[in-house]
Scaffold this motif. Sequence first.
Motif, PDB file in Angstrom:
ATOM      1  N   UNK A   2      44.736 -45.283  27.213  1.00 43.62           N
ATOM      2  CA  UNK A   2      44.845 -44.812  26.079  1.00 43.62           C
ATOM      3  C   UNK A   2      45.944 -45.303  25.031  1.00 43.62           C
ATOM      4  N   UNK A   3      45.986 -45.385  23.818  1.00 48.10           N
ATOM      5  CA  UNK A   3      46.778 -45.923  22.951  1.00 48.10           C
ATOM      6  C   UNK A   3      47.937 -44.777  22.209  1.00 48.10           C
ATOM      7  N   UNK A   4      47.799 -43.683  22.585  1.00 48.91           N
ATOM      8  CA  UNK A   4      48.719 -42.647  22.114  1.00 48.91           C
ATOM      9  C   UNK A   4      49.814 -42.649  22.903  1.00 48.91           C
ATOM     10  N   UNK A   5      51.095 -41.920  22.683  1.00 49.93           N
ATOM     11  CA  UNK A   5      51.965 -41.702  23.407  1.00 49.93           C
ATOM     12  C   UNK A   5      52.095 -40.154  23.733  1.00 49.93           C
ATOM     13  N   UNK A   6      52.072 -39.742  24.981  1.00 47.86           N
ATOM     14  CA  UNK A   6      52.171 -38.343  25.181  1.00 47.86           C
ATOM     15  C   UNK A   6      53.444 -37.805  25.105  1.00 47.86           C
ATOM     16  N   UNK A   7      54.475 -38.763  25.092  1.00 47.38           N
ATOM     17  CA  UNK A   7      55.836 -38.002  24.835  1.00 47.38           C
ATOM     18  C   UNK A   7      55.871 -37.516  23.374  1.00 47.38           C
ATOM     19  N   UNK A   8      55.463 -38.618  22.508  1.00 45.57           N
ATOM     20  CA  UNK A   8      55.710 -38.414  21.014  1.00 45.57           C
ATOM     21  C   UNK A   8      54.924 -37.154  20.716  1.00 45.57           C
ATOM     22  N   UNK A   9      53.790 -36.936  21.195  1.00 44.97           N
ATOM     23  CA  UNK A   9      52.968 -35.671  20.954  1.00 44.97           C
ATOM     24  C   UNK A   9      53.729 -34.349  21.286  1.00 44.97           C
ATOM     25  N   UNK A  10      54.280 -34.394  22.526  1.00 42.61           N
ATOM     26  CA  UNK A  10      54.878 -33.488  22.824  1.00 42.61           C
ATOM     27  C   UNK A  10      56.256 -33.062  22.101  1.00 42.61           C
ATOM     28  N   UNK A  11      56.940 -34.243  21.559  1.00 34.53           N
ATOM     29  CA  UNK A  11      57.921 -33.986  20.886  1.00 34.53           C
ATOM     30  C   UNK A  11      57.591 -33.342  19.425  1.00 34.53           C
ATOM     31  N   UNK A  12      56.431 -33.880  19.116  1.00 40.74           N
ATOM     32  CA  UNK A  12      55.714 -33.358  17.530  1.00 40.74           C
ATOM     33  C   UNK A  12      55.492 -31.808  17.681  1.00 40.74           C
ATOM     34  N   UNK A  13      54.989 -31.254  18.864  1.00 40.12           N
ATOM     35  CA  UNK A  13      54.967 -29.888  19.255  1.00 40.12           C
ATOM     36  C   UNK A  13      56.173 -29.192  18.996  1.00 40.12           C
ATOM     37  N   UNK A  14      57.176 -29.769  19.807  1.00 41.53           N
ATOM     38  CA  UNK A  14      58.479 -28.952  20.060  1.00 41.53           C
ATOM     39  C   UNK A  14      58.946 -28.527  18.366  1.00 41.53           C
ATOM     40  N   UNK A  15      59.003 -30.005  17.449  1.00 40.80           N
ATOM     41  CA  UNK A  15      59.379 -29.942  16.398  1.00 40.80           C
ATOM     42  C   UNK A  15      58.570 -29.130  15.192  1.00 40.80           C
ATOM     43  N   UNK A  16      57.309 -28.517  15.765  1.00 41.91           N
ATOM     44  CA  UNK A  16      56.538 -27.993  14.806  1.00 41.91           C
ATOM     45  C   UNK A  16      56.639 -26.415  15.532  1.00 41.91           C
ATOM     46  N   UNK A  17      57.487 -26.024  16.169  1.00 40.29           N
ATOM     47  CA  UNK A  17      57.544 -24.766  17.149  1.00 40.29           C
ATOM     48  C   UNK A  17      57.326 -23.510  16.225  1.00 40.29           C
ATOM     49  N   UNK A  18      57.536 -23.366  14.927  1.00 33.15           N
ATOM     50  CA  UNK A  18      56.986 -22.203  13.986  1.00 33.15           C
ATOM     51  C   UNK A  18      55.586 -22.155  14.208  1.00 33.15           C
ATOM     52  N   UNK A  19      54.832 -23.349  14.025  1.00 32.33           N
ATOM     53  CA  UNK A  19      53.350 -23.353  14.048  1.00 32.33           C
ATOM     54  C   UNK A  19      52.827 -22.747  15.558  1.00 32.33           C
ATOM     55  N   UNK A  20      53.507 -23.121  16.433  1.00 29.22           N
ATOM     56  CA  UNK A  20      53.266 -22.994  17.828  1.00 29.22           C
ATOM     57  C   UNK A  20      53.251 -21.566  18.093  1.00 29.22           C
ATOM     58  N   UNK A  21      54.224 -21.007  17.467  1.00 25.93           N
ATOM     59  CA  UNK A  21      54.547 -19.543  17.690  1.00 25.93           C
ATOM     60  C   UNK A  21      53.512 -18.920  16.884  1.00 25.93           C
ATOM     61  N   UNK A  22      53.219 -19.390  15.443  1.00 24.77           N
ATOM     62  CA  UNK A  22      52.003 -18.882  14.880  1.00 24.77           C
ATOM     63  C   UNK A  22      50.838 -18.638  15.490  1.00 24.77           C
ATOM     64  N   UNK A  23      50.608 -19.698  16.038  1.00 27.62           N
ATOM     65  CA  UNK A  23      49.362 -19.956  16.832  1.00 27.62           C
ATOM     66  C   UNK A  23      49.192 -19.058  17.929  1.00 27.62           C
ATOM     67  N   UNK A  24      50.243 -18.969  18.726  1.00 30.81           N
ATOM     68  CA  UNK A  24      50.547 -17.786  19.739  1.00 30.81           C
ATOM     69  C   UNK A  24      50.019 -16.442  19.420  1.00 30.81           C
ATOM     70  N   UNK A  25      50.611 -15.939  18.150  1.00 32.19           N
ATOM     71  CA  UNK A  25      50.523 -14.730  17.556  1.00 32.19           C
ATOM     72  C   UNK A  25      49.072 -14.536  17.316  1.00 32.19           C
TER      73      UNK A  25
END
Length: 324
Positions: A2-25
């Motif tokens: 693949x041509x994407x960075x798994x580490x970068x995707x995970x970092x983006x998820x951490x930086x958008x944690x308010x939306x991750x929480x919103x999704x969880x709710x």
Amino acid sequence: MWDFSIGRSVAIMFRTWPFILFRMVVYFAMTLAYVAATGTGAGVGWGVGHIFADGGPEGAAFFGGIAGFALVSIVVYWLREYILYVLKAGHIAVMVHLIDGRDVPGGQGQIAYAKAVVTQRFAEANILFVVDQLVKGAIRAVTGLLGGIAAFLPIPGLDGLVRFANTVIRISLTYVDEIILGYNIRIESSSPFETARQGVVLYAQNGAKMVKNAVWLALILWGTTFVIFLLMLAPAGAVVYFLPGHLSGWGFVLAIVFAWALKAAFVEPFAIASLMQVYFKTIEGQTPDPEWDYRLSEASRQFRQLKEKAVSSFGERPAPQPSI
């Protein structure tokens, strides 16, 4: 690979944690609604079965559970526009800005910021929803135009395997409409239908690379989702134990619902961030190819509708067609 960075995707998820929480709710609220409605329906069926049902309370409880489950499914179906507009589009808007290295607010202000960005691009939820549905329909034509996996692995005598692999490819295109939405937000378009048309054409003309990454990502996600499903069997079984009649078959169903909620909250954002990395990098400096525009117009009714809406809604001139 693949041509994407798994580490970068995970970092983006951490930086958008308010939306991750919103999704969880949101998604776990849906899960609780499924559990409550299934349990209530089963309880009502159990009670009615003791009085009226000839087949006993177990059968009535089972059908009561189905009725409750179906009722919540209908409500979720009608909420899909709101979920797309407020939750998914907002999260994508923030991820786009992070991929491009732009600053976004931290904390809960991130959600308000993203909502303003989405509202600026799509004044109403129904516009975004129509764009999303037309893009999904148009993308389905891309696999056929590329010749499916047979175009990449032309091995004779493997028709059954090729058909199965083509099915995998079609399923792997689940998040492409979100990628096109990200493109729409990225270029700050005020003409969502026309920009979506361009985004689909750009995806198609880079289809081989995009499909390869989508298939790799799908395999990663399916493996992750299966593990989540196995982990959810125990809590789902515990919930079913307390349902009237101990409806064992519902343990499997609720495990799927739990796994779906976790997938929507955590796995989907990872997939979208990964594919956007590839898409934005791949199309850099490109313009939509008129030949691909023509081929999509011939192959997809939804793509033609996308072009028609671009003209009727915004007075835009469609891309020139190649001479035949």
